[in-house]
Design a protein around this motif. Sequence first.
Motif, short mmCIF file in Angstrom:
data_model
loop_
_atom_site.label_atom_id
_atom_site.label_comp_id
_atom_site.label_asym_id
_atom_site.label_seq_id
_atom_site.Cartn_x
_atom_site.Cartn_y
_atom_site.Cartn_z
N SER A 172 0.83 -1.21 0.00
CA SER A 172 0.00 0.00 0.00
C SER A 172 0.87 1.25 0.00
CB SER A 172 -0.93 -0.01 1.22
OG SER A 172 -1.72 1.14 1.24
N LEU A 173 1.92 1.28 0.81
CA LEU A 173 2.78 2.46 0.89
C LEU A 173 3.59 2.68 -0.39
CD1 LEU A 173 4.07 2.19 4.57
CD2 LEU A 173 2.46 3.85 3.64
N GLU A 174 3.91 1.60 -1.08
CA GLU A 174 4.66 1.74 -2.33
C GLU A 174 3.83 2.39 -3.44
OE1 GLU A 174 6.08 -2.23 -3.02
OE2 GLU A 174 7.82 -1.94 -1.71
N LYS A 175 2.51 2.38 -3.29
CA LYS A 175 1.64 2.98 -4.31
C LYS A 175 1.50 4.50 -4.15
CE LYS A 175 -1.19 -1.17 -4.72
NZ LYS A 175 -2.52 -1.75 -4.43
N VAL A 176 1.98 5.03 -3.01
CA VAL A 176 1.87 6.47 -2.77
C VAL A 176 2.78 7.21 -3.75
CG1 VAL A 176 2.27 8.32 -1.09
CG2 VAL A 176 1.27 6.17 -0.35
N SER A 177 2.27 8.26 -4.32
CA SER A 177 3.02 9.05 -5.30
C SER A 177 4.27 9.65 -4.68
CB SER A 177 2.12 10.18 -5.83
OG SER A 177 2.86 11.08 -6.60
N LYS A 178 5.35 9.66 -5.46
CA LYS A 178 6.62 10.22 -4.97
C LYS A 178 6.54 11.74 -4.80
CE LYS A 178 8.61 6.24 -5.00
NZ LYS A 178 8.51 5.49 -3.77
N GLU A 179 5.62 12.39 -5.50
CA GLU A 179 5.46 13.84 -5.39
C GLU A 179 4.48 14.23 -4.28
OE1 GLU A 179 4.80 12.38 -8.62
OE2 GLU A 179 6.93 12.56 -9.04
N SER A 180 3.96 13.26 -3.57
CA SER A 180 2.97 13.52 -2.53
C SER A 180 3.59 14.24 -1.33
CB SER A 180 2.35 12.20 -2.06
OG SER A 180 1.50 12.41 -0.96
N SER A 181 2.79 15.05 -0.68
CA SER A 181 3.25 15.71 0.54
C SER A 181 3.37 14.71 1.69
CB SER A 181 2.29 16.84 0.92
OG SER A 181 0.99 16.32 1.16
N LEU A 182 2.84 13.52 1.50
CA LEU A 182 2.92 12.48 2.52
C LEU A 182 4.16 11.60 2.35
CD1 LEU A 182 -0.82 11.37 2.42
CD2 LEU A 182 0.28 12.74 4.19
N GLU A 183 5.02 11.93 1.41
CA GLU A 183 6.20 11.10 1.10
C GLU A 183 7.11 10.93 2.32
OE1 GLU A 183 8.70 8.57 -0.76
OE2 GLU A 183 6.71 9.18 -1.39
N LEU A 185 6.23 10.96 5.49
CA LEU A 185 5.55 10.03 6.39
C LEU A 185 5.68 8.60 5.88
CD1 LEU A 185 3.73 9.49 8.84
CD2 LEU A 185 1.77 9.94 7.37
N VAL A 186 5.55 8.44 4.57
CA VAL A 186 5.70 7.11 3.97
C VAL A 186 7.11 6.58 4.22
CG1 VAL A 186 5.79 5.87 1.77
CG2 VAL A 186 3.92 7.45 2.23
N ALA A 187 8.12 7.45 4.06
CA ALA A 187 9.51 7.03 4.30
C ALA A 187 9.70 6.60 5.75
CB ALA A 187 10.47 8.17 3.94
N LEU A 189 7.35 5.47 7.83
CA LEU A 189 6.63 4.20 8.03
C LEU A 189 7.38 3.03 7.41
CD1 LEU A 189 2.93 5.30 7.46
CD2 LEU A 189 3.94 4.50 9.59
N MET A 190 7.95 3.25 6.23
CA MET A 190 8.69 2.18 5.56
C MET A 190 9.95 1.82 6.37
SD MET A 190 7.23 1.19 2.70
CE MET A 190 8.21 0.82 1.26
N HIS A 191 10.55 2.83 6.97
CA HIS A 191 11.79 2.59 7.72
C HIS A 191 11.54 1.98 9.10
CE1 HIS A 191 15.98 3.02 8.79
NE2 HIS A 191 15.63 3.64 9.89
N TYR A 192 10.62 2.57 9.84
CA TYR A 192 10.41 2.15 11.22
C TYR A 192 9.27 1.18 11.39
CZ TYR A 192 13.63 5.86 12.47
OH TYR A 192 14.73 6.65 12.59
N GLY A 193 8.21 1.34 10.62
CA GLY A 193 7.03 0.49 10.83
C GLY A 193 7.13 -0.84 10.12
N ILE A 194 7.83 -0.86 8.98
CA ILE A 194 7.91 -2.10 8.19
C ILE A 194 9.37 -2.49 8.06
CG2 ILE A 194 7.40 -3.10 5.94
CD1 ILE A 194 5.26 -0.96 5.62
N LYS A 195 9.73 -3.56 8.67
CA LYS A 195 11.11 -4.02 8.60
C LYS A 195 11.18 -5.40 8.01
CE LYS A 195 12.95 -1.23 12.23
NZ LYS A 195 13.77 -1.11 13.35
#
Length: 195
Positions: A172-183, A185-187, A189-195
Amino acid sequence: MSLKDNIEMIRQELNSEEKFFEKAVVTERFIKKYKKAIIASIAAIVVLVAANIAYEANEKSKIKEANIAFSKLALNPSDTAALSELKSLAPNLHDAWVFSQAIANKDIEKLKSLKHTKALIVSDMAEYEMATDNSMLAEYASKQDAIFRDLALVQGAIMLLNENKIDEARNSLEKVSKESSLEKLVAILMHYGIK
């Protein structure tokens, strides 16, 4: 000045006066020939200007009346007369008001009624709110024209993380646009929430 110069000067004046009268005659013939078309064109322009002025005055009046109805609703949200007046004067503003009341009162039925409104943002926001209440964020995010697509993807990923569905959350997080203002937060979550 010599007599010859005087005669030449008089001849030039007569030629210029002759040309002036010639142009006046041509203009007069043109006006006589196209008199009706010229009058009709001028009348049409006057009518268009008057219609435009009347239209603008009517629109300003509608805006003023819609603002008055909206102010009445702000003071008394249960004023049905003001609500129906607002709907007839400014349907998009009416839909925005109904949306705000549906959110405040958590009224899913009103949100469903706004799903097909002509106010695009209100319609999309209503769909998003219904998706968050029904945990159907993935379905909402899969829509091509979803305005809050990235937010729905992040929110859905957080719900998946809470359910310990790590792989689905990563997808789900990989589908977030790279130009998004949430990028950012996604980074995180990818680093700390998903290992």
